[in-house]
Design an enzyme around this catalytic site. Structure first.
Site, PDB file in Angstrom:
ATOM      1  N   ASP A  26       0.819  -1.208   0.000  1.00 42.65           N
ATOM      2  CA  ASP A  26       0.000   0.000   0.000  1.00 42.65           C
ATOM      3  C   ASP A  26       0.859   1.267   0.000  1.00 42.65           C
ATOM      4  O   ASP A  26       0.526   2.244   0.665  1.00 42.65           O
ATOM      5  CB  ASP A  26      -0.944   0.000   1.208  1.00 42.65           C
ATOM      6  CG  ASP A  26      -2.078   1.009   1.062  1.00 42.65           C
ATOM      7  OD1 ASP A  26      -2.415   1.383  -0.076  1.00 42.65           O
ATOM      8  OD2 ASP A  26      -2.614   1.433   2.103  1.00 42.65           O
ATOM      9  N   LEU A  27       1.953   1.253  -0.748  1.00 42.88           N
ATOM     10  CA  LEU A  27       2.787   2.443  -0.815  1.00 42.88           C
ATOM     11  C   LEU A  27       2.070   3.513  -1.617  1.00 42.88           C
ATOM     12  O   LEU A  27       1.572   3.271  -2.708  1.00 42.88           O
ATOM     13  CB  LEU A  27       4.147   2.133  -1.451  1.00 42.88           C
ATOM     14  CG  LEU A  27       5.083   3.337  -1.562  1.00 42.88           C
ATOM     15  CD1 LEU A  27       5.418   3.900  -0.187  1.00 42.88           C
ATOM     16  CD2 LEU A  27       6.338   2.970  -2.303  1.00 42.88           C
TER      17      LEU A  27
END
Length: 194
Positions: free
Chosen positions: A78-79
């Site tokens: 989830d960068l």
């Protein structure tokens, strides 16, 4: 997941979890206090891009964080700009830490076709439904760094189809063996035997 991540918070550039506890049936997490995320930084600058001198320290720290996560077989998944926080912009300019491990998973938990990552940062192998590893984080890092310089998404955020078109326009079409292995390839490509 945060309890599994036993990395040195300074050396790995990963947020430090101080403790977790239960309160009225809810799990509460206590983290170190950080300054602001990268979206807030851009907002503070009236969405003017970061300079080519300001981006490399952020890149180096993110890459260090992802190398550390790879060492323990963890995929952040989830960068995005709001999951990278400045420690203290005034006293330590562009010193960052990776946060938000809510969607993180161990390599052993990956299943083919699993959809992870926000669309603006999603790797082509995820879009195509290919097996993936923590290497998808490198696509996210590249997209974050490009966004800091361009102040817009590198490949767009509309629909997966549009994103795949933009990836092909910029990077070229994936190799045939890659397309043949993707379980979602037929959503984006049609076979042309000629």
């Amino acid at each position: 997941m945060l309890q599994m991540i036993t990395l040195h918070p300074v050396a790995s550039n990963v947020v430090n979890l101080y403790e977790s506890f239960e309160h009225k049936g809810q799990t509460c997490l206590a983290f170190e206090i950080l300054d602001r995320d990268l979206i807030q930084l851009l907002g503070d600058r009236q969405y003017k891009p970061l300079s080519l001198n300001e981006i490399p320290p952020i890149a180096q720290q993110l890459l260090t964080a992802f190398v550390a996560l790879k060492g323990i077989s963890v995929i952040h998944a989830d960068l995005k700009l709001d999951n990278v926080m400045l420690i203290n912009q005034e006293n330590q300019p562009f010193r960052v830490k990776l946060i938000d491990f809510g969607l993180a998973l161990h390599n052993s938990e990956v299943t083919t076709g699993l959809t992870v990552q926000a669309l603006g940062y999603r790797a082509a192998e995820v879009i195509l439904g290919l097996p993936f590893t923590e290497a998808i984080g490198m696509c996210g890092v590249g997209c974050v760094l490009a966004e800091l310089f361009l102040t817009c998404y590198l490949f767009g955020t509309g629909y997966e189809y549009q994103k795949m078109m933009n990836i092909v326009d910029v990077l070229g079409q994936p190799d045939e063996h890659v397309l043949n292995a993707g379980i979602y390839t037929d959503k984006f490509f049609k076979a042309n035997w000629h």
